[in-house]
Write a protein that holds these residues in place. Structure first.
Motif, PDB file in Angstrom:
ATOM      1  N   ASP A 135       0.802  -1.222   0.000  1.00  0.00           N
ATOM      2  CA  ASP A 135       0.000   0.000   0.000  1.00  0.00           C
ATOM      3  C   ASP A 135       0.834   1.271   0.000  1.00  0.00           C
ATOM      4  O   ASP A 135       0.371   2.314  -0.451  1.00  0.00           O
ATOM      5  CB  ASP A 135      -0.928   0.017   1.217  1.00  0.00           C
ATOM      6  CG  ASP A 135      -1.945  -1.111   1.198  1.00  0.00           C
ATOM      7  OD1 ASP A 135      -2.560  -1.315   0.135  1.00  0.00           O
ATOM      8  OD2 ASP A 135      -2.112  -1.786   2.226  1.00  0.00           O
ATOM      9  N   ALA A 148       1.959   6.577  -1.198  1.00  0.00           N
ATOM     10  CA  ALA A 148       0.944   5.574  -1.499  1.00  0.00           C
ATOM     11  C   ALA A 148       1.161   4.993  -2.890  1.00  0.00           C
ATOM     12  O   ALA A 148       1.496   5.713  -3.834  1.00  0.00           O
ATOM     13  CB  ALA A 148      -0.446   6.193  -1.405  1.00  0.00           C
ATOM     14  N   ASP A 181      -1.197   3.721  -4.673  1.00  0.00           N
ATOM     15  CA  ASP A 181      -2.390   3.984  -5.481  1.00  0.00           C
ATOM     16  C   ASP A 181      -2.994   5.298  -4.998  1.00  0.00           C
ATOM     17  O   ASP A 181      -4.137   5.366  -4.556  1.00  0.00           O
ATOM     18  CB  ASP A 181      -3.404   2.843  -5.348  1.00  0.00           C
ATOM     19  CG  ASP A 181      -4.535   2.959  -6.366  1.00  0.00           C
ATOM     20  OD1 ASP A 181      -4.366   3.694  -7.361  1.00  0.00           O
ATOM     21  OD2 ASP A 181      -5.598   2.340  -6.159  1.00  0.00           O
ATOM     22  N   ASN A 188      -6.108   5.554   1.443  1.00  0.00           N
ATOM     23  CA  ASN A 188      -4.994   4.626   1.542  1.00  0.00           C
ATOM     24  C   ASN A 188      -4.975   3.991   2.938  1.00  0.00           C
ATOM     25  O   ASN A 188      -5.120   4.692   3.946  1.00  0.00           O
ATOM     26  CB  ASN A 188      -3.689   5.380   1.290  1.00  0.00           C
ATOM     27  CG  ASN A 188      -2.472   4.508   1.477  1.00  0.00           C
ATOM     28  OD1 ASN A 188      -1.923   4.440   2.569  1.00  0.00           O
ATOM     29  ND2 ASN A 188      -2.056   3.839   0.414  1.00  0.00           N
ATOM     30  N   PRO A 189      -4.800   2.685   3.024  1.00  0.00           N
ATOM     31  CA  PRO A 189      -4.843   2.015   4.335  1.00  0.00           C
ATOM     32  C   PRO A 189      -3.825   2.543   5.341  1.00  0.00           C
ATOM     33  O   PRO A 189      -4.126   2.643   6.534  1.00  0.00           O
ATOM     34  CB  PRO A 189      -4.572   0.550   3.984  1.00  0.00           C
ATOM     35  CG  PRO A 189      -5.039   0.407   2.569  1.00  0.00           C
ATOM     36  CD  PRO A 189      -4.704   1.710   1.920  1.00  0.00           C
TER      37      PRO A 189
END
Length: 385
Positions: free
Chosen positions: A60, A364, A366, A373-374
């Motif tokens: 992530d 991140a 993505d 974002n986690p």
């Protein structure tokens, strides 16, 4: 059970509030975390913050830089790597793309000019920039640009998918071209009727700053905001695709047709089309200085500063003010702004009285994807609870 529901509610609210050649999926290096956990007040959980950034790099994010401050206590931490190839520890003082956090600086500059009488918030922007929007548009006030109630549609970009825009990452799309494409589409709604968060509002505000000051946006805003706030490591790259000075690399995860994932280095990217809406490069220390100077009333005079803490009351569901967004959790009201460019997520948040502040940069994988974002979500949950 109640605590679990509160956590889920915060995560859901945050999701609504926020946003070189390829490498094969790496065998991630051993997680690298350095966290200075100073003695904390009861309201600040250092262990939760350490756990929030533990385990980087992972799928992530490749790095995270975090600063939590305020009267409740302070915490500083960094985790992850400078780049995937070398596996060197992430630089805790690194510069990064701040994305839409740029809007906070733009709003502050406009409000400062308003305090000096150079801009009137209730005057149509068409008075300052005649011909910019065209005859199909009703008068759009400066205040409506600031709080995203202008009704101007989004301008065109250099593509829709990551693959399309990545292919044009060294190309220049001017702010003027972006605004022209937006104006050609006609208004989305009558000004003041709805709130629709779009970059185009702040692109126009950047042009307004240039017209009123007679200087390029970067020069004007550096003098109005960055220098007074002591933001010495913050700048606007314009057409330069590089991040100058110390920085951690950014990556985008791309799923291939055969099911494998590549992490593409997206550190270099011409962000000129983001302009006053998202072209700033900064550090967590500088953004923390911005929060303190701004919320403390040392940057924008208090009569104009109220605009940054005022959400349009007549618009149902409105959460955006001038440059910020209102977010309530656990009996506290936070004013925040997030930003996302490929490879980089950033956020600044704070209570009005600065009892709690949060600044982070998360590399991140993505950064422009849907949802939060986690890693960024874990940081926010640990810092704001």
């Amino acid at each position: 059970m109640r605590a679990r529901r509160r956590t889920v509610a915060l995560a859901a609210s945050l999701v609504l509030a926020l946003g070189a050649g390829p490498l094969a999926v790496p065998a991630f290096a051993s997680p690298t975390t350095t966290a200075k956990a100073e003695p904390c007040a009861d309201g600040l959980n250092a262990r939760a913050l350490c756990e929030a950034v533990a385990g980087l790099p992972d799928a992530d994010a490749t790095a995270a830089l975090v600063r939590v401050g305020g009267t409740d206590g302070t915490w500083r931490g960094s985790a992850g790597v400078h780049d995937l190839a070398s596996g060197r520890p992430a630089d805790p003082d690194a510069r990064f793309r701040a994305g839409s956090v740029t809007k906070v600086v733009t709003a502050a500059a406009v409000l400062k000019l308003a305090a000096r009488g150079g801009i009137h918030l209730d005057r149509p922007v068409q008075r300052y920039l005649p011909g910019l929007l065209g005859k199909d548009f009703r008068p759009v006030t400066v205040r409506q640009l600031l709080n995203h109630t202008s009704g101007i549609r989004a301008g065109d970009g250099l593509g829709e998918t990551f693959e399309e825009v990545y292919a044009h990452r060294y190309d220049t799309l001017t702010p003027q071209a972006v605004v022209a494409s937006a104006a050609a589409k006609g208004p989305e709604f009558h000004p003041g009727r709805k709130q629709h968060y779009l970059n185009i509002n702040y692109t126009v505000l950047g042009m307004l700053i240039e017209k009123v000051t007679g200087r390029p946006y970067a020069t004007a805003v550096t003098g109005l905001v960055l220098a007074p706030a002591g933001m010495r490591d913050t700048y606007f790259p314009g057409t330069d695709p590089r991040i100058l000075g110390p920085h951690n690399h950014g990556y985008q995860a791309v799923r291939n047709a055969d099911g494998t994932t590549e992490f593409i280095n997206v550190t270099e990217w011409n962000q000129a089309d983001r302009f006053a809406a998202g072209d700033m490069i900064s550090t967590t220390a500088d953004l923390e200085r911005l929060l303190g100077s701004l919320f403390g009333g040392r940057l924008v005079p208090r009569p104009q500063l109220r605009e940054m803490f005022t959400v349009p009351a007549h618009i149902e569901g409105a959460t955006y003010s001038a440059g910020l967004q209102r977010f309530e959790y656990g009996g506290r009201v936070y004013w925040l702004k997030s930003g996302g460019r490929y490879g980089y997520n950033a956020l600044i948040a704070g209570t009005r009285n600065l009892s709690r502040t949060l600044v982070y940069s998360v590399n991140a994988t993505d950064a422009k994807g849907e949802g939060m974002n986690p890693v960024a979500e874990r940081i926010a949950l640990a810092a704001l609870k």
